[in-house]
Design an enzyme around this catalytic site. Structure first.
Site, PDB file in Angstrom:
ATOM      1  N   LYS A  36      29.150  37.591  34.615  1.00 21.76           N
ATOM      2  CA  LYS A  36      30.234  38.474  35.064  1.00 21.76           C
ATOM      3  C   LYS A  36      31.555  37.726  35.147  1.00 21.76           C
ATOM      4  CE  LYS A  36      28.145  38.168  39.651  1.00 21.76           C
ATOM      5  NZ  LYS A  36      27.216  38.883  40.490  1.00 21.76           N
ATOM      6  N   LYS A  40      32.783  26.507  45.819  1.00 23.89           N
ATOM      7  CA  LYS A  40      33.493  27.766  46.066  1.00 23.89           C
ATOM      8  C   LYS A  40      34.812  27.524  46.777  1.00 23.89           C
ATOM      9  CE  LYS A  40      29.965  31.380  46.018  1.00 23.89           C
ATOM     10  NZ  LYS A  40      29.329  32.461  46.786  1.00 23.89           N
ATOM     11  N   LYS A  88      26.093  31.526  28.899  1.00 23.59           N
ATOM     12  CA  LYS A  88      25.305  32.568  29.523  1.00 23.59           C
ATOM     13  C   LYS A  88      26.118  33.863  29.619  1.00 23.59           C
ATOM     14  CE  LYS A  88      23.565  32.733  34.019  1.00 23.59           C
ATOM     15  NZ  LYS A  88      22.993  32.274  35.246  1.00 23.59           N
TER      16      LYS A  88
END
Ligand code: AMP
Ligand code: TRP
Length: 336
Positions: free
Chosen positions: A204, A118, A201
């Site tokens: 979002k 991240k 997949k």
């Protein structure tokens, strides 16, 4: 340690209020939470404090928290059965989070792959200290509730392992305080891939909206997305994820919506057109009552607040006892 006998395991899963819920989340995870609430003592936290690690715009987080809460109730989590709460409504999370920051080591946090990923992705962005200490707050989420089991995917395994290590370290230093949770694999739901990019997949973070079916999409939009779904050119209906990812995805979605196996569904079709149409119709049908309930709840914010208050009260009853036990075992000075 939790002192009372417990007939069913207590299971905790938490979800961040970031992004919009899609069909993959529903068929892959949320639908199983609804079944699971009748089989275990289920706690579901909407972890807004975790989302704060990457939030820098005002006025957004509260809305997405409310929308996610409405979604969880709309899919069928029953506030009388499961404990559904918002993390920031239970101040013990932040309080035990600090104790956990003082129990986990800098070295342990430095080894977390989620932090490395991240922070690398945010290279030009602000990287908060919260992003680094995130696993300490997550440990608090779990340990506050004496959770026996935490069902998570592979990406969260390291965070649950650190929670176990921290719980054992604390118990070793200050005496039995926390239940050491087990990592369990969530019951397998359907795997849903992107309608435009069927080897990826449904997610979002996908590039285009055309491949993602959102839980709140209008029926016409859903049907259109299915009609345009990417398939292949050999024209044979067969369930084969490796060779025929697009067709297999449609089959799996239709099977999941109509409680059949992919093989049963595959056997009923010879052409892609009807398969696409029926998959679209089945999704519209399964989402219709969810959307209805969602809009009803969003139109009655007072009821939604009441449901969340009930959840927070149930959660706090457990969390405050754990925090008190923690402070007592450390030997902190009581204000009384
Ligand atoms: P995420 O939104 O990626 O944090 O995922 C929330 C939950 O939904 C997790 O339990 C995932 O396993 C599940 N999930 C997300 N995307 C999919 C998908 N495309 N198919 C099946 N399950 C999914
Ligand atoms: N870190 C988890 C995620 O990104 C969310 C989470 C926060 C969580 N606290 C938790 C998951 C406790 C399970 C248990 O998906």
């Amino acid at each position: 340690m939790r002192r009372y006998p417990c007939p069913v395991p207590r299971v905790l899963s938490c979800i961040q209020p970031t992004g919009v819920v899609h069909l993959g989340n529903y068929l892959g995870a949320l639908r199983n939470w609804v079944v699971g609430q009748h089989e275990c003592d289920a706690f579901h936290g909407i972890v807004d404090l975790h989302a704060l690690t990457v939030t820098d715009r005002p006025g957004v987080l509260g809305t997405s928290t409310l929308e996610l809460a409405a979604t969880l109730f709309a899919v069928g989590l029953d506030p009388e059965v499961a404990t559904v709460f918002v993390q920031s409504h239970v101040p013990e999370h932040a309080q035990l989070g600090w104790v956990m920051e003082c129990t986990v080591s800098y070295g342990e946090l430095s080894r977390m792959t989620q932090f490395k990923d991240k922070s690398a992705k945010r290279e030009a962005d602000f990287v908060s200290a919260g992003l680094f200490t995130y696993p300490a707050l997550q440990a608090a989420d779990i340990l506050l509730y004496d959770a026996d089991e935490v069902p998570v995917g592979e990406d969260q395994r390291q965070h649950i392992e650190i929670t176990r290590d921290v719980a054992m370290r604390f118990n070793g230093r200050f005496g039995d305080t926390f239940v050491v949770p087990k990592i369990v694999t969530p019951r397998a739901g359907a795997k849903v891939t992107d309608l435009q990019e069927p080897t990826a997949k449904m997610s979002k973070s996908s590039n285009t909206d055309a491949g993602i079916v959102y839980l709140l999409d209008e029926p016409a939009a859903i049907l259109k997305k299915f009609k345009r779904a990417v398939t292949d050119s050999d024209g044979e209906v067969r369930f084969d994820r490796a060779e025929k990812p697009g067709v297999s995805n449609l089959i799996e979605i239709l099977a999941a919506c109509t409680s059949r196996t992919p093989q049963q569904v595959a056997g009923e079709y010879t052409q892609y057109g009807p398969l696409k149409a029926d998959a679209g119709e089945a999704v519209v049908e399964i989402l219709a009552p969810i959307q209805h309930r969602y809009h009803e709840l969003m139109g009655d914010k007072a009821e939604l607040s009441r449901l969340l208050r009930t959840g927070a009260e149930k959660a706090r009853a457990v969390a405050s006892a754990t925090l008190e036990r923690t402070y007592t075992n450390i030997g902190m000075l009581s204000p009384e």
